[in-house]
Design a protein around this motif. Sequence first.
Motif, PDB file in Angstrom:
ATOM      1  N   ILE A  17       1.014  -1.133   0.144  1.00 22.85           N
ATOM      2  CA  ILE A  17      -0.039  -0.013   0.079  1.00 22.85           C
ATOM      3  C   ILE A  17       0.955   1.157  -0.033  1.00 22.85           C
ATOM      4  O   ILE A  17       0.489   2.228  -0.816  1.00 22.85           O
ATOM      5  N   ARG A  18       1.895   1.229   0.757  1.00 22.98           N
ATOM      6  CA  ARG A  18       2.510   2.420   0.782  1.00 22.98           C
ATOM      7  C   ARG A  18       3.537   2.725  -0.347  1.00 22.98           C
ATOM      8  O   ARG A  18       3.867   4.098  -0.852  1.00 22.98           O
ATOM      9  N   VAL A  19       3.772   1.379  -1.271  1.00 20.69           N
ATOM     10  CA  VAL A  19       4.403   1.799  -2.321  1.00 20.69           C
ATOM     11  C   VAL A  19       3.584   2.428  -3.375  1.00 20.69           C
ATOM     12  O   VAL A  19       4.084   3.096  -4.230  1.00 20.69           O
ATOM     13  N   LEU A  20       2.322   1.924  -3.444  1.00 22.87           N
ATOM     14  CA  LEU A  20       1.306   2.630  -4.264  1.00 22.87           C
ATOM     15  C   LEU A  20       1.221   4.153  -3.941  1.00 22.87           C
ATOM     16  O   LEU A  20       1.283   4.971  -4.772  1.00 22.87           O
ATOM     17  N   GLU A  21       1.217   4.511  -2.711  1.00 23.55           N
ATOM     18  CA  GLU A  21       1.169   5.780  -2.137  1.00 23.55           C
ATOM     19  C   GLU A  21       2.509   6.635  -2.676  1.00 23.55           C
ATOM     20  O   GLU A  21       2.217   7.723  -3.322  1.00 23.55           O
ATOM     21  N   ASN A  22       3.692   6.315  -2.511  1.00 23.91           N
ATOM     22  CA  ASN A  22       4.870   6.821  -2.746  1.00 23.91           C
ATOM     23  C   ASN A  22       4.971   6.969  -4.214  1.00 23.91           C
ATOM     24  O   ASN A  22       5.550   7.846  -4.789  1.00 23.91           O
ATOM     25  N   VAL A  23       4.358   5.759  -5.045  1.00 32.90           N
ATOM     26  CA  VAL A  23       4.515   6.146  -6.463  1.00 32.90           C
ATOM     27  C   VAL A  23       3.684   7.319  -7.113  1.00 32.90           C
ATOM     28  O   VAL A  23       4.253   8.221  -7.795  1.00 32.90           O
ATOM     29  N   LEU A  24       2.521   7.480  -6.352  1.00 27.77           N
ATOM     30  CA  LEU A  24       1.568   8.547  -6.939  1.00 27.77           C
ATOM     31  C   LEU A  24       2.112   9.964  -6.354  1.00 27.77           C
ATOM     32  O   LEU A  24       1.846  10.686  -7.068  1.00 27.77           O
ATOM     33  N   THR A  25       2.785   9.939  -5.168  1.00 28.58           N
ATOM     34  CA  THR A  25       3.113  11.229  -4.639  1.00 28.58           C
ATOM     35  C   THR A  25       4.678  11.402  -5.080  1.00 28.58           C
ATOM     36  O   THR A  25       5.434  12.326  -4.668  1.00 28.58           O
ATOM     37  N   ASN A  26       5.345  10.424  -6.088  1.00 33.33           N
ATOM     38  CA  ASN A  26       6.593  10.738  -6.453  1.00 33.33           C
ATOM     39  C   ASN A  26       7.864  10.731  -5.337  1.00 33.33           C
ATOM     40  O   ASN A  26       8.586  11.468  -5.498  1.00 33.33           O
ATOM     41  N   ARG A  27       7.732   9.674  -4.720  1.00 29.02           N
ATOM     42  CA  ARG A  27       8.747   9.637  -3.683  1.00 29.02           C
ATOM     43  C   ARG A  27       9.617   8.531  -4.422  1.00 29.02           C
ATOM     44  O   ARG A  27       9.233   7.371  -4.585  1.00 29.02           O
ATOM     45  N   ARG A  28      10.744   9.098  -4.746  1.00 26.32           N
ATOM     46  CA  ARG A  28      11.625   8.077  -5.599  1.00 26.32           C
ATOM     47  C   ARG A  28      13.013   7.640  -4.897  1.00 26.32           C
ATOM     48  O   ARG A  28      14.050   7.784  -5.280  1.00 26.32           O
ATOM     49  N   THR A  29      12.613   6.975  -3.853  1.00 29.75           N
ATOM     50  CA  THR A  29      13.683   5.990  -3.296  1.00 29.75           C
ATOM     51  C   THR A  29      14.072   4.920  -4.008  1.00 29.75           C
ATOM     52  O   THR A  29      13.274   4.336  -5.104  1.00 29.75           O
ATOM     53  N   VAL A  30      15.174   4.178  -4.067  1.00 26.65           N
ATOM     54  CA  VAL A  30      15.450   2.964  -4.938  1.00 26.65           C
ATOM     55  C   VAL A  30      14.499   1.834  -4.699  1.00 26.65           C
ATOM     56  O   VAL A  30      14.060   1.140  -5.609  1.00 26.65           O
ATOM     57  N   ALA A  31      13.851   1.715  -3.427  1.00 26.99           N
ATOM     58  CA  ALA A  31      12.870   0.554  -3.063  1.00 26.99           C
ATOM     59  C   ALA A  31      11.570   0.988  -3.594  1.00 26.99           C
ATOM     60  O   ALA A  31      11.106   0.037  -4.258  1.00 26.99           O
ATOM     61  N   ASN A  32      11.360   2.078  -3.450  1.00 25.87           N
ATOM     62  CA  ASN A  32       9.882   2.546  -4.234  1.00 25.87           C
ATOM     63  C   ASN A  32      10.066   2.408  -5.714  1.00 25.87           C
ATOM     64  O   ASN A  32       8.973   1.630  -6.298  1.00 25.87           O
ATOM     65  N   LEU A  33      11.114   2.618  -6.281  1.00 28.16           N
ATOM     66  CA  LEU A  33      11.250   2.355  -7.882  1.00 28.16           C
ATOM     67  C   LEU A  33      11.336   1.047  -8.210  1.00 28.16           C
ATOM     68  O   LEU A  33      10.598   0.724  -9.382  1.00 28.16           O
ATOM     69  N   PHE A  34      12.071   0.297  -7.379  1.00 28.48           N
ATOM     70  CA  PHE A  34      11.981  -1.063  -7.722  1.00 28.48           C
ATOM     71  C   PHE A  34      10.778  -1.823  -7.505  1.00 28.48           C
ATOM     72  O   PHE A  34      10.314  -2.371  -8.515  1.00 28.48           O
ATOM     73  N   TRP A  35      10.059  -1.373  -6.560  1.00 27.12           N
ATOM     74  CA  TRP A  35       8.605  -2.006  -6.272  1.00 27.12           C
ATOM     75  C   TRP A  35       7.609  -1.641  -7.573  1.00 27.12           C
ATOM     76  O   TRP A  35       6.892  -2.233  -8.174  1.00 27.12           O
TER      77      TRP A  35
END
Length: 346
Positions: A17-35
């Motif tokens: 869920i938090r990855v979906l949130e971070n994708v939409l709000t453009n938080r570009r950590t390596v972990a978020n980008l990977f998922w």
Amino acid sequence: MNTYLLRLCSYHQPRRIRVLENVLTNRRTVANLFWAQQYGLLSWLGARRTADQDQLDDELWALQEAGLVAVHHEHNTVQLTAAGVGYQESHPVEYQPHFYDWYWLANTRQVQHRLLLAVQVVSEFAYHNRRYAPLTVPLMDQEAVRGWFRHYYSPDLVQDVYAELHLLTATLADEDQRLAPAFINFLIGHCQSGWTSDQLCSRLNLTLADGLILQHDLMLAVSAFCRQTAGPLAHLIKPVLAAAPLSPSATHTLQLFNQGRDLSTIAHRRRLKVSTVREHLLTAAILTPQGLDWERLLPVSYRQQLAQRYGGPVTSWHFTAWTADSNTDFFYFRLYQIYQGRLQNG
């Protein structure tokens, strides 16, 4: 009920869920980008920058109450239910984005702020009206539009901007007939307040979810247009457009790596931590894999060693260090995950 998040969920794959949130709000950590890459959602980066966690949680709760998704609280993941799949099949998507591959190009909220304020200023200028309430936008964008107007101030400005808007509208109409009226009616000017999101959905017969997607797509389209043209509005927008998917700093790191420098040398030369250099290269591996020398970054001998430790779908792998240097081990673990993920996902 806003069904926007259904587009980001899968029946076969629980998604964080938090990855979906971070994708939409453009938080570009390596972990978020990977998922995001593993979920096939990289092009959705920054699609709803203003959404906050509470808002998205409320939307997810409503979807769960309707039986369309299942939230697995123990893992903080969400998954489409059979009812959710049925809902999608019985409610076909009304708007399919055309410009989401340009996700890296711009902060679409900033582009919208500058565009709408600039058009409003020129419109009121055309009517010789100095008594109006300008659109409220961040100070940086106000100053940019003010400086832009002073630079271009001339009797020709109105016609030049009109011609640019006319060309842009025609370009949008060639891509999707709904983009042109959405664009024109979003504009704010003399005696024109512009459509609200509700009006957009009502006039174009779209759901709230499709309306949100169209609005982001529209500003990406404007950004791509401005990147390739040279009118007054394009000159206002270009300074906030990205030159490439990678940040300038990550691009510099990649250039040095491709010139043959090792990670320690790059870190010393750029006065960065080695961990930062690794993050830059991992980001490049996700966003611009074609620009990497994979044979040098992840030699065959490394791949063979890692293949003995990890197998199956990359999303099921769990990292365990195999040397005393766990940071280096994790770098190669993630790199191999990205490499194999590309092979598995085609």
